[in-house]
Design a protein around this motif. Structure first.
Motif, PDB file in Angstrom:
ATOM      1  N   ARG A  33       0.817  -1.220   0.000  1.00  0.00           N
ATOM      2  CA  ARG A  33       0.000   0.000   0.000  1.00  0.00           C
ATOM      3  C   ARG A  33       0.844   1.261   0.000  1.00  0.00           C
ATOM      4  O   ARG A  33       0.521   2.236  -0.678  1.00  0.00           O
ATOM      5  N   GLN A  78       0.665   3.672  -3.167  1.00  0.00           N
ATOM      6  CA  GLN A  78       0.210   5.048  -3.011  1.00  0.00           C
ATOM      7  C   GLN A  78       1.236   6.032  -3.564  1.00  0.00           C
ATOM      8  O   GLN A  78       0.881   7.008  -4.231  1.00  0.00           O
ATOM      9  N   THR A  90       0.364   8.625  -6.479  1.00  0.00           N
ATOM     10  CA  THR A  90       0.192  10.036  -6.107  1.00  0.00           C
ATOM     11  C   THR A  90       1.466  10.866  -6.218  1.00  0.00           C
ATOM     12  O   THR A  90       1.394  12.090  -6.244  1.00  0.00           O
TER      13      THR A  90
END
Length: 202
Positions: free
Chosen positions: A95, A99, A103
């Motif tokens: 994760r 991420q 992003t």
């Protein structure tokens, strides 16, 4: 030599400016001179904190990996069964990386480049990640939670099965795939790995 606390705000400012320049210009075009100017100092002052551009960019990468390392240590130190710890740790790695890939791709690319060039900060990060996972696998074997008694075989199973989902180079190949779908696939892989560890059969 440890830096004094009075130096921390300056170092933090340099790092934040470096992050902004990597995002705006890319790592290749970011320069110490440009980072220094925007940080309100001379480039010579930047070199007091970071001896080279490579060292600065390595610290940019290391700074966002440290919280993940801390989470893994905390999970490994916890009182939960080894299989719960292992699942939580593998998903945490996935994760955090995913991420960042989604992003903050410029900084994720710094990590990939550091891995490709085997830079020191990332070698240390990988060693810490592997050490915490190894600790949990060994705990599971010692406690009887895992029937697979061969520690080396158990670790190979974990890392081989998880590679596509926790290795940044492999993860970048799946950058266009939907994040939830990738995580769902990883959860199924983790379930298979845990079943094998607990049963001792692959």
């Amino acid at each position: 030599m440890p830096r004094s606390s009075s130096s921390e705000p300056v170092e933090a400012r340099i790092l934040e400016t470096a992050r902004a320049h990597v995002r705006k210009f890319g790592a290749a075009r970011a320069t110490i001179v440009g980072i220094a100017q925007e940080s309100g100092m001379t480039h010579a002052n930047v070199y007091r904190y970071f001896p080279s551009k490579d060292a600065l960019l390595e610290e940019v990468t290391a700074s966002w990996l440290r919280p993940l390392e801390a989470r893994l240590r905390e999970a490994a130190d916890g009182a939960d069964p080894a299989y719960d710890k292992l699942e939580r740790m593998l998903l945490a790695i996935h994760r955090v990386y995913r991420q960042k890939l989604e992003t903050d791709p410029a900084l994720f690319d710094l990590l990939v480049d550091a891995l490709d060039k085997a830079k020191g900060s990332v070698r240390k990060h990988r060693a810490r990640v592997q050490s915490e996972i190894q600790r949990v696998v060994e705990e599971g074997v010692a406690s009887g939670a895992f029937a697979m008694a061969d520690r080396r075989r158990a670790l190979s199973l974990v890392f081989d099965a998880a590679h596509r989902f926790i290795h940044p180079l492999a993860m970048r190949l799946d950058a266009e795939a939907a994040g939830p779908a990738i995580e769902d696939r990883f959860e199924r892989i983790i379930a298979l790995v845990l079943r094998a560890l607990r049963s001792g059969r692959v």
